[in-house]
Write an enzyme that holds these catalytic residues in place. Structure first.
Site, short mmCIF file in Angstrom:
data_model
loop_
_atom_site.label_atom_id
_atom_site.label_comp_id
_atom_site.label_asym_id
_atom_site.label_seq_id
_atom_site.Cartn_x
_atom_site.Cartn_y
_atom_site.Cartn_z
N GLU A 92 0.82 -1.20 0.00
CA GLU A 92 0.00 0.00 0.00
C GLU A 92 0.86 1.26 0.00
O GLU A 92 1.92 1.30 0.62
CB GLU A 92 -0.92 0.00 1.23
CG GLU A 92 -1.83 -1.22 1.24
CD GLU A 92 -2.79 -1.28 2.41
OE1 GLU A 92 -3.65 -2.16 2.40
OE2 GLU A 92 -2.67 -0.47 3.35
N CYS A 338 -1.39 6.02 9.71
CA CYS A 338 -0.17 5.39 10.23
C CYS A 338 -0.50 4.08 10.93
O CYS A 338 -1.36 4.05 11.80
CB CYS A 338 0.50 6.28 11.27
SG CYS A 338 1.51 7.53 10.57
#
Ligand code: SAH
Length: 359
Positions: A92, A338
């Site tokens: 990703e 994150c």
């Protein structure tokens, strides 16, 4: 039949040009369109003489990743790109468009991660495979092409996606060199940031090799037991070694090192923690980035620090003289924030790959 040559392999592409006998300026034009304007393969090929286009397209591999899917956040300017490697694994990258119109790109350096941080979905994936330089660079290219359609360019590139960049050190350096190379992306090194779980020697090597590239250290605690509980890999390197590495990096670079500090309620967020952190950072040229914890399924016991405590923590650091910012997370609704980057599908794919007879 000969193997295809990667478009990122400048030496081989130069030799191919010589063999195919077209003018160097045509190749330069192709590279400008492809790497600097992000206009895609067809537009790039259109820069070559017509009689060589087909053969060049046949012998060159333009992409080492395939775009599997893309998710646009409905709450902020994040886009998550899910990309497939030739081996079939998924990685990703995240595009983050901020209110000011600037765009940052978060790239992955590995599939999975061996650091096994308890708060990070990638660390919990249970596998760690290095990406190739072409696979790292292709994330920049594919994201760049998507942005070019919006008439925008990536401003900052942060190695904060899946993986520990320094566990793939030489490849990382090849990718950073290609990003900077005038004949390729010609991207300013000051706009690149490498975030590490903290591998002291590698931090210093990186600063020597790329003095303008920014470094970020995921510190999260200056108490050894807490840090090791959060980052199992931390047991390998002492906090003293890490501090010495940051000091050495400061000597080599003009850039300020970023200290990343995940805020976890009751674990590392007390006023004492803040004071100990400030003491640890004394005399270092750093700024502190406090990161709210983005919940992940495998760590339901962790909770982010509430705002008043977080502000108090920041205030202690500021009064001690440290520039302290709070990370604004984008893409939580598309699991692009994150620590949320993971493809559980990869575990299954990795098992299948391991079981498959080698060709
Ligand atoms: N391996 C590198 C880069 C990847 S992670 C590193 O450790 O720095 C990028 C940043 O996101 C790190 O600071 C990491 O600690 C943080 N992070 C990981 N999981 C998180 C989560 N669930 N919530 C908030 N930040 C997280």
């Amino acid at each position: 039949m000969s193997e295809r040559v990667s478009i990122y392999d400048s030496g081989s592409i130069d030799r191919l040009r010589a063999e195919m006998k077209f003018e160097p300026r045509r190749l330069r034009a192709l590279r400008t369109v492809y790497f600097k304007k992000f206009l895609g393969v067809e537009a790039a090929l259109a820069e070559l003489p017509e009689n060589v286009r087909q053969e060049f397209a046949r012998r060159v591999e333009f992409h080492s990743l395939a775009m599997e899917s893309a998710f646009d956040s409905e709450v902020d300017g994040a886009t998550k790109l899910v990309l497939r490697t030739a081996a079939g694994l998924l990685i990703e990258s995240v595009l983050m468009r901020t209110g000011t119109g600037r765009v940052s790109l978060c790239v992955s350096s590995q599939v999975g991660c061996a650091a096994a941080c308890s708060f990070c979905a990638t660390g919990q994936m249970g596998i760690a495979r290095n990406l190739s330089a072409a696979e790292i660079l292709d994330q920049v290219l594919l994201a760049g092409e998507r942005l070019a359609a919006e008439k925008r360019l990536v401003r900052n590139i942060v190695f904060m996606g899946m993986g520990e960049p320094f566990h793939n050190e030489e490849t990382l350096y090849d990718a950073v060199a290609a990003l900077q190379a005038p004949g390729l992306f010609h991207y300013p090194p000051r706009r690149i940031l490498i975030s590490t779980v903290g591998i002291p020697d590698a931090m210093v090597r990186c600063a020597r090799r790329f003095p303008q590239v920014n470094l970020a250290l995921s510190l999260h605690s200056v108490r050894p037991s807490v840090r090791e509980q959060l980052i199992p890999l931390a047991a390998k390197y002492s906090l003293d070694e890490l501090r010495a590495a940051v000091a050495a990096v400061n000597q080599i670079q003009q850039n300020t090192v970023m200290i990343e500090y995940l805020m976890l309620a009751g674990l590392n967020d007390s006023a004492d923690d803040a004071r100990e952190l400030a003491a640890w950072l004394t005399d270092l040229d750093v700024h502190v980035n406090l990161i709210p914890y983005n919940p992940i399924d495998s760590a339901p016991h962790l909770r982010t620090t509430d705002r008043p405590e977080r502000d108090a923590f920041a205030e202690i650091l500021r009064s001690a003289g440290f520039v302290t910012t709070i990370r604004y997370s984008l893409g939580a609704d598309i699991a692009a924030a994150c620590g949320q980057l993971v493809q559980s599908e990869n575990r299954q794919i990795a098992r299948q790959l391991a079981a498959a007879p080698s060709p």
